[in-house]
Design a protein around this motif. Structure first.
Motif, mmCIF file in Angstrom:
data_model
loop_
_atom_site.group_PDB
_atom_site.id
_atom_site.type_symbol
_atom_site.label_atom_id
_atom_site.label_comp_id
_atom_site.label_asym_id
_atom_site.label_seq_id
_atom_site.Cartn_x
_atom_site.Cartn_y
_atom_site.Cartn_z
ATOM 1 N N LYS A 27 -2.946 16.258 -19.282
ATOM 2 C CA LYS A 27 -1.820 15.373 -19.575
ATOM 3 C C LYS A 27 -2.337 13.982 -19.911
ATOM 4 O O LYS A 27 -3.322 13.528 -19.356
ATOM 5 N N GLY A 28 -1.637 13.297 -20.793
ATOM 6 C CA GLY A 28 -1.977 11.914 -21.108
ATOM 7 C C GLY A 28 -3.123 11.796 -22.091
ATOM 8 O O GLY A 28 -3.454 12.726 -22.833
ATOM 9 N N VAL A 29 -3.746 10.621 -22.093
ATOM 10 C CA VAL A 29 -4.855 10.323 -22.995
ATOM 11 C C VAL A 29 -5.986 11.317 -22.755
ATOM 12 O O VAL A 29 -6.291 11.663 -21.624
ATOM 13 N N ASN A 30 -6.592 11.792 -23.844
ATOM 14 C CA ASN A 30 -7.716 12.730 -23.725
ATOM 15 C C ASN A 30 -8.898 12.199 -24.513
ATOM 16 O O ASN A 30 -8.895 12.214 -25.739
ATOM 17 N N GLN A 31 -9.899 11.691 -23.810
ATOM 18 C CA GLN A 31 -11.101 11.152 -24.442
ATOM 19 C C GLN A 31 -12.316 11.845 -23.831
ATOM 20 O O GLN A 31 -12.804 11.451 -22.775
ATOM 21 N N PRO A 32 -12.819 12.913 -24.481
ATOM 22 C CA PRO A 32 -13.973 13.634 -23.920
ATOM 23 C C PRO A 32 -15.184 12.715 -23.770
ATOM 24 O O PRO A 32 -15.372 11.776 -24.545
ATOM 25 N N TYR A 33 -15.983 13.018 -22.789
ATOM 26 C CA TYR A 33 -17.162 12.194 -22.504
ATOM 27 C C TYR A 33 -18.224 12.375 -23.589
ATOM 28 O O TYR A 33 -18.555 13.487 -23.980
#
Length: 352
Positions: A163-169
């Motif tokens: 859920k929400g913002v998704n910024q993979p490492y």
């Protein structure tokens, strides 16, 4: 009845590895990674990175992905000396911050159940990897125990989509100083990478949050639990990084709850409804406040909307060049808010 390989939904299993292990996975001229792809009919990648960390991604159904991982584990640098699978290993799985709660469970019930069911040791790091919304779940035990635990975790994740913002490492953003807080690897551990020339020595614990630039320094505080573990001493006033103090409270921008191997059991914050709420404070130069607030408050309003956290920016105190931002919410909401605030600073700071 055992499911045939290739059946079931496709998943992406992402493992944070030491860079020194990449060669064993890739093989000479790419021979081993090609074999893995052909034998398991899976997508297997381990992109290059100049730092000490890499991410192994296996794309397949869960059973196939774990069979592939079982093939890889004995070839890794720390385990290749063993002639059988009777050894302890550790895999660090990346999950979205919003999914960590379903692994931990209410009051730590689910993570305790997973430990008892699988026999694995499990540690959920509370600090997100730098400039991302990923958190590390470290799982240790015999290879078959670790893979069985990962299988059970992915069953839980199926029921709780991100859920929400998704910024993979991106491991290019690794943070040498805070690696042990977010579950990453240092240069000494990863076997690759170097600090920039002239880089300062590591700051004291509780300096800059991994999600924050050097312009945004912070202190964490647990509602209703001043004096909780996870940072340097300090009183309830704002103090400079590295200065301890007496009294209650603590200073720690990244909220060092990662030290709690119970995956959150150490957080004794106030409970609103059934969710645990914490408060973090960060300071910014007052000249950057406009980059975060935006015209008519549009950007700060959007940060509140997307993250679900309460975000309040205090006016600068007389004679001070800093303003304090207070963020209140669940750990996931705070992490999301910090990420969005950092983005605002990057994108708009030159305009102010």
């Amino acid at each position: 009845m055992k499911r045939a390989r290739g059946d079931g939904p496709r998943i992406e299993l992402r493992i944070l590895l030491q860079s020194k292990n990449a060669g064993a996975i890739i093989g000479k001229s790419g021979s081993n990674i090609k074999r893995l792809r052909e034998d398991f009919k899976a997508s297997v990648t381990v992109p290059d990175c100049t730092g000490p960390e890499r991410i192994l991604t296996i794309g397949a159904d869960i059973d196939t992905a774990l069979e592939c991982l079982m093939d890889i584990i004995p070839s890794l640098e720390d385990y290749k000396q063993f002639s059988d699978s009777d050894f302890d290993c550790e895999m660090r799985v990346l999950v979205h911050q919003s999914q960590a709660g379903c692994i931990i469970g209410r009051a730590g019930f689910k993570i305790k159940e997973l430990r008892e069911k699988t026999g694995a040791n499990i540690k959920v790091y509370s600090t997100c990897c730098p400039q991302s919304t990923d958190r590390v779940v470290a799982i240790s035990g015999r290879p078959v125990v670790v893979t069985d635990c990962i299988r059970n975790i992915y069953k839980l994740l199926e029921m709780a989509p991100p859920k929400g913002v998704n910024q993979p490492y991106d491991p290019h953003n690794y943070d040498e100083y805070y690696a042990h807080d977010y579950g990453g690897y240092t240069i000494a551990e990863g076997g690759r990478g170097k600090l920039p020339r002239g880089a300062p020595p590591p700051p004291p614990r509780g300096g800059v949050s991994p999600l924050m630039s050097p312009q945004m320094r912070g202190r964490g505080a647990m509602n209703g639990n001043m004096g909780a573990r996870g940072g340097r001493g300090g009183d309830n006033r704002f103090v400079n990084p590295g200065r301890g103090g007496s009294g209650q409270g603590f200073y720690g921008g990244q909220q060092n709850f990662a030290q709690d191997s119970m995956g959150g059991m150490g957080q004794q914050g106030m409970m609103f409804g059934m969710e645990q709420t914490t408060t973090t404070q960060v300071t910014i130069p007052k000249d950057l406040a406009g980059a975060i607030i935006g015209r008519g408050g549009n950007r700060i309003t959007e940060v509140r909307r997307q993250s679900g956290a309460q975000v309040v920016i205090d006016e600068a105190l007389p004679g001070s060049n800093d303003r304090i931002i207070t963020i209140t919410g669940t750990q996931e909401q705070i992490d999301a808010a910090q990420f969005l605030l950092q983005n605002s600073v990057r994108k708009f700071s030159e305009k102010y």
